[in-house]
Scaffold this motif. Structure first.
Motif, mmCIF file in Angstrom:
data_model
loop_
_atom_site.group_PDB
_atom_site.id
_atom_site.type_symbol
_atom_site.label_atom_id
_atom_site.label_comp_id
_atom_site.label_asym_id
_atom_site.label_seq_id
_atom_site.Cartn_x
_atom_site.Cartn_y
_atom_site.Cartn_z
ATOM 1 N N THR A 21 -0.635 -36.172 14.586
ATOM 2 C CA THR A 21 -1.269 -36.251 15.912
ATOM 3 C C THR A 21 -0.339 -36.918 16.915
ATOM 4 O O THR A 21 0.060 -38.069 16.726
ATOM 5 N N THR A 22 0.018 -36.194 17.965
ATOM 6 C CA THR A 22 0.997 -36.679 18.935
ATOM 7 C C THR A 22 0.308 -36.914 20.271
ATOM 8 O O THR A 22 -0.190 -35.972 20.891
ATOM 9 N N LYS A 23 0.239 -38.175 20.681
ATOM 10 C CA LYS A 23 -0.478 -38.556 21.900
ATOM 11 C C LYS A 23 0.461 -39.113 22.950
ATOM 12 O O LYS A 23 1.509 -39.677 22.619
ATOM 13 N N THR A 24 0.030 -39.011 24.221
ATOM 14 C CA THR A 24 0.786 -39.662 25.281
ATOM 15 C C THR A 24 0.607 -41.173 25.125
ATOM 16 O O THR A 24 -0.477 -41.642 24.764
ATOM 17 N N SER A 61 -5.796 -29.982 19.848
ATOM 18 C CA SER A 61 -5.358 -31.231 20.485
ATOM 19 C C SER A 61 -6.171 -31.466 21.755
ATOM 20 O O SER A 61 -6.118 -30.663 22.683
ATOM 21 N N ASN A 108 2.870 -33.339 30.675
ATOM 22 C CA ASN A 108 2.063 -34.566 30.765
ATOM 23 C C ASN A 108 1.759 -34.874 32.226
ATOM 24 O O ASN A 108 2.640 -34.802 33.077
ATOM 25 N N ASN A 157 -7.387 -33.641 25.143
ATOM 26 C CA ASN A 157 -7.072 -34.599 26.223
ATOM 27 C C ASN A 157 -5.662 -35.210 26.144
ATOM 28 O O ASN A 157 -4.706 -34.577 26.548
ATOM 29 N N ASP A 158 -5.558 -36.447 25.621
ATOM 30 C CA ASP A 158 -4.251 -37.118 25.610
ATOM 31 C C ASP A 158 -3.449 -36.786 24.352
ATOM 32 O O ASP A 158 -2.385 -37.370 24.129
ATOM 33 N N THR A 159 -3.949 -35.858 23.525
ATOM 34 C CA THR A 159 -3.155 -35.391 22.385
ATOM 35 C C THR A 159 -2.335 -34.194 22.858
ATOM 36 O O THR A 159 -2.897 -33.196 23.328
ATOM 37 N N VAL A 189 5.632 -40.042 24.195
ATOM 38 C CA VAL A 189 4.553 -39.752 23.243
ATOM 39 C C VAL A 189 4.767 -40.527 21.948
ATOM 40 O O VAL A 189 5.867 -41.000 21.668
ATOM 41 N N GLY A 205 -1.838 -42.632 27.670
ATOM 42 C CA GLY A 205 -3.241 -42.218 27.508
ATOM 43 C C GLY A 205 -3.684 -41.153 28.501
ATOM 44 O O GLY A 205 -4.844 -40.755 28.513
ATOM 45 N N GLY A 265 -2.716 -31.999 16.914
ATOM 46 C CA GLY A 265 -3.985 -32.648 16.593
ATOM 47 C C GLY A 265 -4.531 -32.081 15.293
ATOM 48 O O GLY A 265 -4.471 -30.860 15.080
#
Ligand code: MF3
Ligand code: CO
Length: 256
Positions: A221-224, A71, A207, A73-75, A213, A227, A79
């Protein structure tokens, strides 16, 4: 489900898996350099795990396609390794690994910098790691799971960072996810009591910005949502007579 207390024999088996995790992180750290794809890194990890007579159990876990989770950066988590995601200087990368040997599993995660990263990113990674140690310091028979959660939350929030409530730590060993559920936020003196022979994964996910998220269309895939970058640090821990033993941490890596 209920909490599974492991026998000394089972704990020895989980430690065998933990030793492979320790060596694997050395390899991943060394290979976290600009130009590598997350697919290459996951494949390197999978090959190493298999070479040790073990199984990379992320693969096919509820349909997850990778050998480990990578994962960037923002992940925040989960990922999916991809030939199209190429590391570049300044990125931060989280590796979340499950290693199963002789039927017993260890679970751990690290976040590493790619080359030189911002001070902001460095601080976030340090606080995430330290949050684990704040949490694990509460692990001893008689304390409650909420004591772990509260120690993590109090520490992380003092920096103005946030913690997702959508994912949490958990029991681990015979299965990847066992009881108890170990949130990264919560009140002290609540939740199940901690007992000798429990094996648990404690895993702060922190975070830089807001806690919210989203899961992408790939289902994993889990992102903020804002970003901003995020960080993950996890170890498998055994509850002993009077405290704990961390079984996925290299000797000397423990600053405490
Ligand atoms: N290691 C993760 C955890 O801590 C589980 C990964 S699920 C997978 O809960 F499917 F992505 F492998
Ligand atoms: Co875990």
């Amino acid at each position: 489900m209920s909490i599974i207390i492991k026998s000394p024999r089972e704990i020895a088996l989980i430690k065998e898996a933990g030793k492979i995790v320790i060596d694997l992180f050395d390899i991943l750290k060394e290979n976290t350099v600009p130009g590598k794809s997350t697919w290459e890194l996951a494949h390197l990890a999978g090959n190493f795990i298999r070479s040790q007579g073990a199984i990379p159990s992320c693969k096919d876990y509820e349909g997850y396609p990778g050998e480990i989770c990578v994962s960037v950066n923002d992940t925040l988590v989960h990922g999916i390794p991809s030939k199209k995601i190429i590391l570049k200087e300044g990125d931060i990368v989280s590796y979340d690994v499950l290693v199963t040997k002789n039927g017993y599993t260890a679970d751990a995660a690290r976040t590493y910098p790619v080359g030189k990263v911002s001070e902001e990113a460095t601080k976030l990674m340090e606080v995430t790691e330290e949050a684990f140690f704040k949490g694990v310091s509460m692990v001893k028979p008689g304390n409650h799971i909420g004591d772990i959660s509260n120690a993590i939350e109090t520490y992380v929030k003092s920096f103005g960072y946030s913690l997702t409530e959508d994912f949490a730590g958990h029991g681990v060993g015979r299965e990847v996810h066992e009881d108890p559920f170990i949130p990264n936020v919560g009140k002290p003196h609540i939740g199940p009591r901690i007992c000798k022979g429990m094996t648990i994964a404690i895993e702060p996910m922190v975070n830089l910005g807001k806690k919210d998220v989203k899961i992408l269309d790939d289902g994993w895939t889990t992102k903020t949502i804002d970003g901003k970058i995020c960080s993950h640090y996890e170890n498998t821990v055994v509850v002993t007579d009077d405290g704990y033993e961390i079984i996925t941490l290299k000797e000397g890596e423990n600053r405490h």
